[in-house]
Write an enzyme that holds these catalytic residues in place. Structure first.
Site, PDB file in Angstrom:
ATOM      1  N   ARG A  28      26.212  -7.277 -41.229  1.00 57.83           N
ATOM      2  CA  ARG A  28      26.235  -7.705 -39.602  1.00 57.83           C
ATOM      3  C   ARG A  28      26.535  -6.592 -38.566  1.00 57.83           C
ATOM      4  O   ARG A  28      27.334  -5.820 -38.860  1.00 57.83           O
ATOM      5  CB  ARG A  28      27.263  -8.893 -39.552  1.00 57.83           C
ATOM      6  CG  ARG A  28      27.230  -9.595 -38.042  1.00 57.83           C
ATOM      7  CD  ARG A  28      28.459 -10.372 -37.862  1.00 57.83           C
ATOM      8  NE  ARG A  28      29.583  -9.602 -37.541  1.00 57.83           N
ATOM      9  CZ  ARG A  28      30.020  -8.558 -36.618  1.00 57.83           C
ATOM     10  NH1 ARG A  28      29.047  -8.672 -35.709  1.00 57.83           N
ATOM     11  NH2 ARG A  28      31.159  -7.928 -36.798  1.00 57.83           N
ATOM     12  N   VAL A  29      25.835  -6.654 -37.603  1.00 53.72           N
ATOM     13  CA  VAL A  29      25.821  -5.978 -36.447  1.00 53.72           C
ATOM     14  C   VAL A  29      25.922  -6.722 -35.273  1.00 53.72           C
ATOM     15  O   VAL A  29      25.328  -8.026 -35.438  1.00 53.72           O
ATOM     16  CB  VAL A  29      24.852  -4.760 -36.330  1.00 53.72           C
ATOM     17  CG1 VAL A  29      24.915  -3.855 -37.248  1.00 53.72           C
ATOM     18  CG2 VAL A  29      23.673  -5.438 -36.113  1.00 53.72           C
ATOM     19  N   SER A  30      26.569  -6.498 -34.277  1.00 52.34           N
ATOM     20  CA  SER A  30      26.671  -7.325 -33.000  1.00 52.34           C
ATOM     21  C   SER A  30      25.396  -7.362 -32.103  1.00 52.34           C
ATOM     22  O   SER A  30      24.967  -8.288 -31.311  1.00 52.34           O
ATOM     23  CB  SER A  30      27.784  -6.862 -32.268  1.00 52.34           C
ATOM     24  OG  SER A  30      29.256  -6.757 -33.040  1.00 52.34           O
ATOM     25  N   THR A  31      24.604  -6.042 -31.748  1.00 54.23           N
ATOM     26  CA  THR A  31      23.519  -6.490 -31.156  1.00 54.23           C
ATOM     27  C   THR A  31      22.381  -5.879 -31.729  1.00 54.23           C
ATOM     28  O   THR A  31      22.304  -5.331 -32.706  1.00 54.23           O
ATOM     29  CB  THR A  31      23.876  -5.102 -29.847  1.00 54.23           C
ATOM     30  OG1 THR A  31      24.208  -3.899 -30.418  1.00 54.23           O
ATOM     31  CG2 THR A  31      25.104  -5.567 -29.038  1.00 54.23           C
ATOM     32  N   GLN A  90      21.476  -2.223 -32.762  1.00 52.02           N
ATOM     33  CA  GLN A  90      22.185  -1.400 -33.990  1.00 52.02           C
ATOM     34  C   GLN A  90      21.430  -1.669 -35.260  1.00 52.02           C
ATOM     35  O   GLN A  90      20.460  -2.674 -35.349  1.00 52.02           O
ATOM     36  CB  GLN A  90      23.438  -2.132 -34.011  1.00 52.02           C
ATOM     37  CG  GLN A  90      24.515  -1.987 -32.991  1.00 52.02           C
ATOM     38  CD  GLN A  90      25.988  -2.573 -33.030  1.00 52.02           C
ATOM     39  OE1 GLN A  90      25.969  -3.595 -33.207  1.00 52.02           O
ATOM     40  NE2 GLN A  90      27.028  -1.686 -32.856  1.00 52.02           N
TER      41      GLN A  90
END
Length: 180
Positions: A9-12, A15
């Site tokens: 998982r990445v936030s944006t 990324q």
């Protein structure tokens, strides 16, 4: 046969997930689910939900770091409790986390505390920066998306709130807020 499932998982959206996915594959994950969503809540994280519902007793869900899974103690505890109730272990490739061992569970809880603290500190710094920018006249907030003068001018012609909202493509509550 037990499986090792990876979760990245990445936030944006700008990324890259590739580094996490490669690390999970190298650690033995046969199926990897990835998503670009905030870690501050588990709501809307469909890939994580799919993975948890698909994994069976004896399987392992693997992440690279615990902050990829959750950023709050409450969310982390809920996820771990769900996994444990299903007989699923949780491991991390970059941290000594393995919920199939007492030491691994203890380390997981400590990291969860630090992840939540980091999120709180980041938010505090952000609010301080915004307050400073406002005081210096640099930050004025988001630009208004509604022209207040236009709302008032249409109301002055006798047009009702519903008609104004429809004409300007805004909500009726917004019209009332500007006319209030």
């Amino acid at each position: 046969m037990t499986e090792i499932f990876g979760y990245a998982r990445v936030s944006t959206t700008d990324q890259d997930l590739r580094i996490q996915e490669d690390a999970l594959r190298a650690a033995g994950a046969t199926v990897i689910r990835s998503e670009k969503k905030s870690g501050t809540t588990t709501e809307g994280r469909d890939e994580l939900e799919t993975l948890i519902s698909f994994a069976r007793s004896g399987d392992t869900i693997m992440v690279t770091r615990i902050d990829r899974l959750a950023r709050s103690i409450a969310d982390l505890s809920k996820i771990v409790q769900t996994l444990e109730s299903k007989g699923i272990a949780l491991k991390a490739t970059e941290q000594p986390i393995d919920t199939s061992t007492p030491a691994g569970r203890a380390f997981l809880q400590m990291l969860g505390v630090f992840a939540e603290f980091e999120t709180a500190i980041r938010k505090e710094r952000q609010l301080e920066g915004i307050a400073k920018a406002k005081a210096e006249g640099v930050y004025k907030g988001r630009k208004a998306s509604i022209d207040a003068d236009q709302v008032k001018a249409l109301a002055a012609t006798g047009m009702g709130a519903s008609a104004i909202a429809a004409q300007l493509g805004i909500g009726r509550a917004s019209v009332y807020r500007y006319l209030g």
